[in-house]
Design an enzyme around this catalytic site. Sequence first.
Site, PDB file in Angstrom:
ATOM      1  N   LYS A 272      15.820  -1.025 -15.258  1.00 19.03           N
ATOM      2  CA  LYS A 272      15.728   0.402 -15.612  1.00 19.03           C
ATOM      3  C   LYS A 272      15.923   1.294 -14.382  1.00 19.03           C
ATOM      4  CE  LYS A 272      11.481   1.059 -13.915  1.00 19.03           C
ATOM      5  NZ  LYS A 272      11.132   2.061 -12.916  1.00 19.03           N
TER       6      LYS A 272
ATOM      7  N   GLY B   2       1.276   0.812  -4.882  1.00 17.60           N
ATOM      8  CA  GLY B   2       0.294  -0.117  -4.324  1.00 17.60           C
ATOM      9  C   GLY B   2      -1.074   0.550  -4.188  1.00 17.60           C
TER      10      GLY B   2
ATOM     11  N   SER C  81       0.828  -1.211   0.000  1.00 17.87           N
ATOM     12  CA  SER C  81       0.000   0.000   0.000  1.00 17.87           C
ATOM     13  C   SER C  81       0.858   1.255   0.000  1.00 17.87           C
ATOM     14  CB  SER C  81      -0.896   0.001   1.232  1.00 17.87           C
ATOM     15  OG  SER C  81      -0.074  -0.129   2.386  1.00 17.87           O
TER      16      SER C  81
HETATM   17  N1  LIG Z   1       5.664   4.343  -7.415  1.00 17.88           N
HETATM   18  C1  LIG Z   1       5.682   3.983  -8.683  1.00 17.88           C
HETATM   19  O1  LIG Z   1       5.438   4.790  -9.590  1.00 17.88           O
HETATM   20  C2  LIG Z   1       5.939   2.581  -9.067  1.00 17.88           C
HETATM   21  C3  LIG Z   1       6.491   1.621  -8.195  1.00 17.88           C
HETATM   22  N2  LIG Z   1       6.704   0.364  -8.650  1.00 17.88           N
HETATM   23  C4  LIG Z   1       7.266  -0.682  -7.829  1.00 17.88           C
HETATM   24  O2  LIG Z   1       6.292  -1.116  -6.876  1.00 17.88           O
HETATM   25  C5  LIG Z   1       6.923  -1.559  -5.689  1.00 17.88           C
HETATM   26  C6  LIG Z   1       6.272  -0.863  -4.499  1.00 17.88           C
HETATM   27  O3  LIG Z   1       6.479   0.521  -4.630  1.00 17.88           O
HETATM   28  P1  LIG Z   1       5.499   1.596  -4.012  1.00 17.88           P
HETATM   29  O4  LIG Z   1       4.105   1.099  -3.934  1.00 17.88           O
HETATM   30  O5  LIG Z   1       5.737   2.841  -4.819  1.00 17.88           O
HETATM   31  O6  LIG Z   1       6.059   1.756  -2.515  1.00 17.88           O
HETATM   32  P2  LIG Z   1       6.612   3.066  -1.792  1.00 17.88           P
HETATM   33  O7  LIG Z   1       8.080   3.191  -2.044  1.00 17.88           O
HETATM   34  O8  LIG Z   1       5.755   4.242  -2.134  1.00 17.88           O
HETATM   35  O9  LIG Z   1       6.350   2.778  -0.274  1.00 17.88           O
HETATM   36  C7  LIG Z   1       7.093   1.895   0.522  1.00 17.88           C
HETATM   37  C8  LIG Z   1       6.140   0.866   1.068  1.00 17.88           C
HETATM   38  O10 LIG Z   1       6.878  -0.099   1.790  1.00 17.88           O
HETATM   39  C9  LIG Z   1       6.192  -0.360   3.004  1.00 17.88           C
HETATM   40  N3  LIG Z   1       7.121  -0.912   3.969  1.00 17.88           N
HETATM   41  C10 LIG Z   1       8.049  -0.284   4.726  1.00 17.88           C
HETATM   42  N4  LIG Z   1       8.687  -1.169   5.511  1.00 17.88           N
HETATM   43  C11 LIG Z   1       8.159  -2.386   5.219  1.00 17.88           C
HETATM   44  C12 LIG Z   1       8.403  -3.718   5.676  1.00 17.88           C
HETATM   45  N5  LIG Z   1       9.329  -3.968   6.593  1.00 17.88           N
HETATM   46  N6  LIG Z   1       7.674  -4.723   5.151  1.00 17.88           N
HETATM   47  C13 LIG Z   1       6.746  -4.498   4.211  1.00 17.88           C
HETATM   48  N7  LIG Z   1       6.461  -3.268   3.737  1.00 17.88           N
HETATM   49  C14 LIG Z   1       7.165  -2.223   4.233  1.00 17.88           C
HETATM   50  C15 LIG Z   1       5.645   0.984   3.390  1.00 17.88           C
HETATM   51  O11 LIG Z   1       4.629   0.862   4.353  1.00 17.88           O
HETATM   52  C16 LIG Z   1       5.110   1.444   2.037  1.00 17.88           C
HETATM   53  O12 LIG Z   1       3.859   0.875   1.784  1.00 17.88           O
HETATM   54  C17 LIG Z   1       8.410  -1.222  -5.856  1.00 17.88           C
HETATM   55  O13 LIG Z   1       9.097  -2.396  -6.234  1.00 17.88           O
HETATM   56  C18 LIG Z   1       8.438  -0.213  -6.983  1.00 17.88           C
HETATM   57  O14 LIG Z   1       9.634  -0.259  -7.740  1.00 17.88           O
HETATM   58  C19 LIG Z   1       6.365   0.018  -9.902  1.00 17.88           C
HETATM   59  C20 LIG Z   1       5.810   0.895 -10.740  1.00 17.88           C
HETATM   60  C21 LIG Z   1       5.575   2.235 -10.396  1.00 17.88           C
HETATM   61  O1  LIG Z   2      10.150   1.353  -9.710  1.00 11.62           O
HETATM   62  C1  LIG Z   2       9.569   2.326 -10.081  1.00 11.62           C
HETATM   63  C2  LIG Z   2       8.787   2.340 -11.321  1.00 11.62           C
HETATM   64  O2  LIG Z   2       8.820   1.129 -11.967  1.00 11.62           O
HETATM   65  C3  LIG Z   2       9.610   3.571  -9.379  1.00 11.62           C
HETATM   66  O3  LIG Z   2      10.882   4.121  -9.497  1.00 11.62           O
HETATM   67  P1  LIG Z   2      11.047   5.631  -9.935  1.00 11.62           P
HETATM   68  O4  LIG Z   2      10.153   6.470  -9.087  1.00 11.62           O
HETATM   69  O5  LIG Z   2      12.505   5.943  -9.726  1.00 11.62           O
HETATM   70  O6  LIG Z   2      10.675   5.724 -11.395  1.00 11.62           O
END
Ligand SMILES: NC(=O)C1=CN([C@@H]2O[C@H](COP(=O)(O)OP(=O)(O)OC[C@H]3O[C@@H](n4cnc5c(N)ncnc54)[C@H](O)[C@@H]3O)[C@@H](O)[C@H]2O)C=CC1
Ligand SMILES: O=C(CO)COP(=O)(O)O
Length: 380
Positions: A178, A19, A15
């Site tokens: 990437k 998420g 989340s």
């Molecule tokens: N933000 C974006 O635009 C995108 C992110 N992603 C990928 O999605 C995945 C998740 O990223 P986000 O949702 O952006 O997360 P985020 O970086 O915004 O947030 C971190 C998350 O990790 C959780 N967290 C912290 N400590 C933790 C623990 N010990 N155990 C489990 N959870 C914990 C936090 O509560 C929070 O929900 C990453 O691998 C990221 O690369 C992929 C596409 C886009």
């Molecule tokens: O992993 C992510 C997107 O796939 C988020 O990383 P960035 O915010 O650096 O683009």
Amino acid sequence: MENGYAKYRVAVIGSGNWGSVASRLIASNTAKLPSFYDEVRMWVFEEMLPTGKKLSESINQENENCKYLPGIKLGSNVIADPDLESAVKDANMLVFVTPHQFVEGICKKLVGKLRPGAEAISLIKGMEIAVEKFSEATIGYRKDKEAATRWAKLFTTPYFLVSVVEDIEGVELCGTLKNVVAIAAGLVDGLDMGNNTKAAIMRIGLREMRAFSKLLFPSVRDNTFFESCGVADLITTCLGGRNRRVAEAFARNGGKRSFDELEAEMLHGQKLQGVSTAREVYEVLTYRGWQELFPLLSTVHEICIGQLPPTSIVEYSEHTPNLSIIGDPHSDSQAQYCQWNQKLEDLDDELRGLILVVVWLLGGRVLDLGGYCGCINFTD
Ligand SMILES: NC(=O)C1=CN([C@@H]2O[C@H](COP(=O)(O)OP(=O)(O)OC[C@H]3O[C@@H](n4cnc5c(N)ncnc54)[C@H](O)[C@@H]3O)[C@@H](O)[C@H]2O)C=CC1
Ligand SMILES: O=C(CO)COP(=O)(O)O
């Protein structure tokens, strides 16, 4: 009734920023599509907010994730659940979307807790879709196109186009690698080197991404790098992402403040993926003796750990004689290798494999790229 289930029930495991976006997107579809239950359970890694309230309670009261996606309503059918087991117990479609360093621990807790036959997807792509700007993503699958199409249906909206590609490793590695290239792009920004340099870094990065992926998994397809998960995600992450932003700050500070410190200060709980991915990739490169073939990927890690200064990001190219062999087997300068490769390609798989093994035993350097091309480098 498909797969023995009358309807599909979705749980989102994670989340954070993406998420929360993914939950919102999915919930807008489950509310409309009759083959899905409306409710989407979103597992929340519980945190205390500065107000003293629990994050999960705040999400359920406000229908908004005020920490990771403030200002955006998630949809009344998104239910935050801090108990992992309870969040997944009824679901037969699981969406994994936590920072990758936490996945192993989460999976261990899930052993024996899932419904039989439950399907899962791991999310690695996404952009500014929470505010409904046009965007797209790619789903990689192996064999089961029907399942891939079902997942695509769950995510697709008029502003978020999802395509499916039969190349699970290629899609996965695009999303992973990437983020390392984005660190390189951020370093270039922090060094004020301008757009030409940044474009060059992105091009070299894409080439190394492709070559590394194909070396690890010969089945990886070139075309995958031209899907949204490849070149499009690379561009967006290098122009605007978190990895880029923190790397820029790292370079502006001359590498004197660590990535961990900058991440905590700049991202307020969000997680960088590029730095830990660079370390993991480096371990593979070292283990396989491929470091000099992947100068950009290697250099990023060495900069991140302070072994090299940020300026090294533009100083490695003279040490890269072999990159073109993998990245571009048809370049003029590598004609001798191409001739070999062409001959190898014409052979059937068994014979080609045998030749490559013999060459390897004789001390030659062998890069078997499967159906794409087998490379022999005698000069290394
Ligand atoms: N933000 C974006 O635009 C995108 C992110 N992603 C990928 O999605 C995945 C998740 O990223 P986000 O949702 O952006 O997360 P985020 O970086 O915004 O947030 C971190 C998350 O990790 C959780 N967290 C912290 N400590 C933790 C623990 N010990 N155990 C489990 N959870 C914990 C936090 O509560 C929070 O929900 C990453 O691998 C990221 O690369 C992929 C596409 C886009
Ligand atoms: O992993 C992510 C997107 O796939 C988020 O990383 P960035 O915010 O650096 O683009």
